[in-house]
Scaffold this motif. Structure first.
Motif, PDB file in Angstrom:
ATOM      1  N   ASP A 109     -16.000  23.610 -37.329  1.00 35.88           N
ATOM      2  CA  ASP A 109     -16.101  24.980 -36.804  1.00 35.88           C
ATOM      3  C   ASP A 109     -15.651  25.063 -35.346  1.00 35.88           C
ATOM      4  N   ALA A 110     -16.015  24.073 -34.541  1.00 35.99           N
ATOM      5  CA  ALA A 110     -15.588  24.061 -33.136  1.00 35.99           C
ATOM      6  C   ALA A 110     -14.072  23.915 -33.050  1.00 35.99           C
ATOM      7  N   THR A 111     -13.514  23.051 -33.873  1.00 34.59           N
ATOM      8  CA  THR A 111     -12.060  22.862 -33.909  1.00 34.59           C
ATOM      9  C   THR A 111     -11.372  24.127 -34.400  1.00 34.59           C
ATOM     10  N   HIS A 112     -11.921  24.732 -35.428  1.00 33.54           N
ATOM     11  CA  HIS A 112     -11.353  25.966 -35.985  1.00 33.54           C
ATOM     12  C   HIS A 112     -11.334  27.079 -34.934  1.00 33.54           C
ATOM     13  N   ALA A 113     -12.425  27.231 -34.207  1.00 35.53           N
ATOM     14  CA  ALA A 113     -12.503  28.292 -33.194  1.00 35.53           C
ATOM     15  C   ALA A 113     -11.428  28.113 -32.119  1.00 35.53           C
ATOM     16  N   VAL A 114     -11.255  26.891 -31.639  1.00 33.88           N
ATOM     17  CA  VAL A 114     -10.231  26.614 -30.626  1.00 33.88           C
ATOM     18  C   VAL A 114      -8.844  26.877 -31.203  1.00 33.88           C
ATOM     19  N   SER A 115      -8.636  26.476 -32.441  1.00 32.03           N
ATOM     20  CA  SER A 115      -7.339  26.659 -33.099  1.00 32.03           C
ATOM     21  C   SER A 115      -6.993  28.135 -33.231  1.00 32.03           C
ATOM     22  N   VAL A 116      -7.942  28.910 -33.704  1.00 28.58           N
ATOM     23  CA  VAL A 116      -7.713  30.348 -33.884  1.00 28.58           C
ATOM     24  C   VAL A 116      -7.468  31.022 -32.543  1.00 28.58           C
ATOM     25  N   ASP A 117      -8.259  30.677 -31.534  1.00 31.36           N
ATOM     26  CA  ASP A 117      -8.049  31.266 -30.201  1.00 31.36           C
ATOM     27  C   ASP A 117      -6.654  30.951 -29.678  1.00 31.36           C
ATOM     28  N   TYR A 118      -6.215  29.716 -29.857  1.00 28.21           N
ATOM     29  CA  TYR A 118      -4.889  29.331 -29.385  1.00 28.21           C
ATOM     30  C   TYR A 118      -3.803  30.107 -30.132  1.00 28.21           C
ATOM     31  N   ILE A 119      -3.868  30.118 -31.450  1.00 27.61           N
ATOM     32  CA  ILE A 119      -2.830  30.788 -32.236  1.00 27.61           C
ATOM     33  C   ILE A 119      -2.828  32.286 -31.958  1.00 27.61           C
ATOM     34  N   ALA A 120      -3.999  32.880 -31.772  1.00 28.35           N
ATOM     35  CA  ALA A 120      -4.077  34.318 -31.467  1.00 28.35           C
ATOM     36  C   ALA A 120      -3.434  34.645 -30.125  1.00 28.35           C
ATOM     37  N   SER A 121      -3.358  33.665 -29.244  1.00 30.63           N
ATOM     38  CA  SER A 121      -2.767  33.899 -27.920  1.00 30.63           C
ATOM     39  C   SER A 121      -1.234  33.862 -27.948  1.00 30.63           C
ATOM     40  N   LEU A 122      -0.662  33.458 -29.063  1.00 33.91           N
ATOM     41  CA  LEU A 122       0.786  33.277 -29.164  1.00 33.91           C
ATOM     42  C   LEU A 122       1.490  34.568 -29.584  1.00 33.91           C
ATOM     43  N   ALA A 123       2.702  34.719 -29.126  1.00 34.99           N
ATOM     44  CA  ALA A 123       3.610  35.726 -29.671  1.00 34.99           C
ATOM     45  C   ALA A 123       4.391  35.041 -30.785  1.00 34.99           C
ATOM     46  N   ASP A 124       4.859  35.800 -31.745  1.00 35.92           N
ATOM     47  CA  ASP A 124       5.634  35.198 -32.820  1.00 35.92           C
ATOM     48  C   ASP A 124       6.830  34.415 -32.282  1.00 35.92           C
ATOM     49  N   SER A 125       7.419  34.888 -31.206  1.00 37.47           N
ATOM     50  CA  SER A 125       8.576  34.195 -30.626  1.00 37.47           C
ATOM     51  C   SER A 125       8.210  32.810 -30.095  1.00 37.47           C
ATOM     52  N   ASP A 126       6.933  32.582 -29.773  1.00 36.47           N
ATOM     53  CA  ASP A 126       6.489  31.262 -29.310  1.00 36.47           C
ATOM     54  C   ASP A 126       6.634  30.202 -30.399  1.00 36.47           C
ATOM     55  N   LEU A 127       6.642  30.631 -31.639  1.00 37.34           N
ATOM     56  CA  LEU A 127       6.695  29.691 -32.757  1.00 37.34           C
ATOM     57  C   LEU A 127       8.032  28.963 -32.841  1.00 37.34           C
ATOM     58  N   ASP A 128       9.050  29.472 -32.132  1.00 35.82           N
ATOM     59  CA  ASP A 128      10.369  28.824 -32.119  1.00 35.82           C
ATOM     60  C   ASP A 128      10.471  27.703 -31.086  1.00 35.82           C
ATOM     61  N   ARG A 129       9.457  27.554 -30.245  1.00 38.05           N
ATOM     62  CA  ARG A 129       9.483  26.512 -29.206  1.00 38.05           C
ATOM     63  C   ARG A 129       9.483  25.131 -29.846  1.00 38.05           C
ATOM     64  N   VAL A 130      10.374  24.271 -29.410  1.00 35.08           N
ATOM     65  CA  VAL A 130      10.437  22.898 -29.920  1.00 35.08           C
ATOM     66  C   VAL A 130       9.290  22.103 -29.293  1.00 35.08           C
ATOM     67  N   VAL A 131       8.515  21.448 -30.155  1.00 32.77           N
ATOM     68  CA  VAL A 131       7.364  20.675 -29.681  1.00 32.77           C
ATOM     69  C   VAL A 131       7.504  19.175 -29.950  1.00 32.77           C
ATOM     70  N   ASP A 132       8.517  18.794 -30.729  1.00 34.31           N
ATOM     71  CA  ASP A 132       8.698  17.374 -31.051  1.00 34.31           C
ATOM     72  C   ASP A 132      10.174  17.122 -31.346  1.00 34.31           C
ATOM     73  N   THR A 133      10.803  16.350 -30.463  1.00 32.02           N
ATOM     74  CA  THR A 133      12.227  16.049 -30.626  1.00 32.02           C
ATOM     75  C   THR A 133      12.462  14.724 -31.351  1.00 32.02           C
ATOM     76  N   ASN A 134      11.404  14.116 -31.868  1.00 35.38           N
ATOM     77  CA  ASN A 134      11.538  12.840 -32.578  1.00 35.38           C
ATOM     78  C   ASN A 134      12.051  13.006 -34.006  1.00 35.38           C
ATOM     79  N   TRP A 135      12.284  14.221 -34.433  1.00 36.25           N
ATOM     80  CA  TRP A 135      12.737  14.494 -35.793  1.00 36.25           C
ATOM     81  C   TRP A 135      14.080  15.211 -35.740  1.00 36.25           C
ATOM     82  N   ASP A 136      14.802  15.151 -36.846  1.00 36.55           N
ATOM     83  CA  ASP A 136      16.071  15.870 -36.954  1.00 36.55           C
ATOM     84  C   ASP A 136      15.995  16.740 -38.203  1.00 36.55           C
ATOM     85  N   PRO A 137      15.852  18.039 -38.057  1.00 35.97           N
ATOM     86  CA  PRO A 137      15.908  18.783 -36.806  1.00 35.97           C
ATOM     87  C   PRO A 137      14.591  18.654 -36.030  1.00 35.97           C
ATOM     88  N   PRO A 138      14.629  18.956 -34.736  1.00 36.88           N
ATOM     89  CA  PRO A 138      13.411  18.929 -33.937  1.00 36.88           C
ATOM     90  C   PRO A 138      12.350  19.884 -34.513  1.00 36.88           C
TER      91      PRO A 138
END
Length: 167
Positions: A109-138
């Motif tokens: 529940d504590a993890t879920h609350a932090v997760s939801v708060d974080y995702i709620a703070s995002l704009a849909d355009s934030d979802l395009d941000r590259v977070v891991d370049t170790n894969w192809d495609p990133p």
């Protein structure tokens, strides 16, 4: 509906299932493996919570709830605090013994609350941000978050199966 709302809904369904699996489960069922070397409900719920916690903390640039909330100390598991269960051997799985389903539920529940708060703070355009370049495609933030939902859904489904098997 925004993409972030879909992700929050997916995590909400996982939360409902975590509660359903842990409600009124006893310690024996929680820590019982269906066969030697297999995962237990305790390990599955702990692992899905740890994965969600570590992945959200990583993309949010924050510390894990596992550490900041004192959960590592409360669980007292004989494993390193940074361990999330990925690649665990049968012996390592067996070290994750939890006698109180409420402890697992509260950590999730504590993890879920932090997760939801974080995702709620995002704009849909934030979802395009590259977070891991170790894969192809990133890997983008959106792909990482879908991966968390997918991994958690698989593991809570496995835990629900075990709950039914042992009930």
């Amino acid at each position: 509906m925004r993409a972030t709302d879909v992700l929050i809904d997916g995590l909400g369904r996982i939360s409902e299932n975590v509660h359903a699996v842990l409600d009124d489960v006893d310690s024996e069922v929680l820590n019982r493996a269906p066969a030697p070397g297999s995962n237990t409900i305790a390990w599955l719920v702990w692992h899905l919570s740890r994965v969600q916690d570590s992945h959200i903390a990583d993309v949010a640039g924050t510390d894990e709830v596992w550490v900041t909330g004192g959960w590592a100390d409360r669980f007292g598991l004989p494993i390193p605090p940074a361990d999330i269960g990925y690649g665990h051997s049968a012996d390592e799985v067996a070290r994750v013994v939890v006698h109180d389903p409420g402890l697992l539920r509260d950590y999730y529940d504590a993890t879920h609350a932090v997760s939801v708060d974080y995702i709620a703070s995002l704009a849909d355009s934030d979802l395009d941000r590259v977070v891991d370049t170790n894969w192809d495609p990133p890997v983008t933030l959106g792909v990482r978050l879908v991966s968390v939902v997918d991994d958690d859904a698989q593991h809570i489904g496995q835990a629900a199966y075990l709950r039914g098997l042992f009930s």
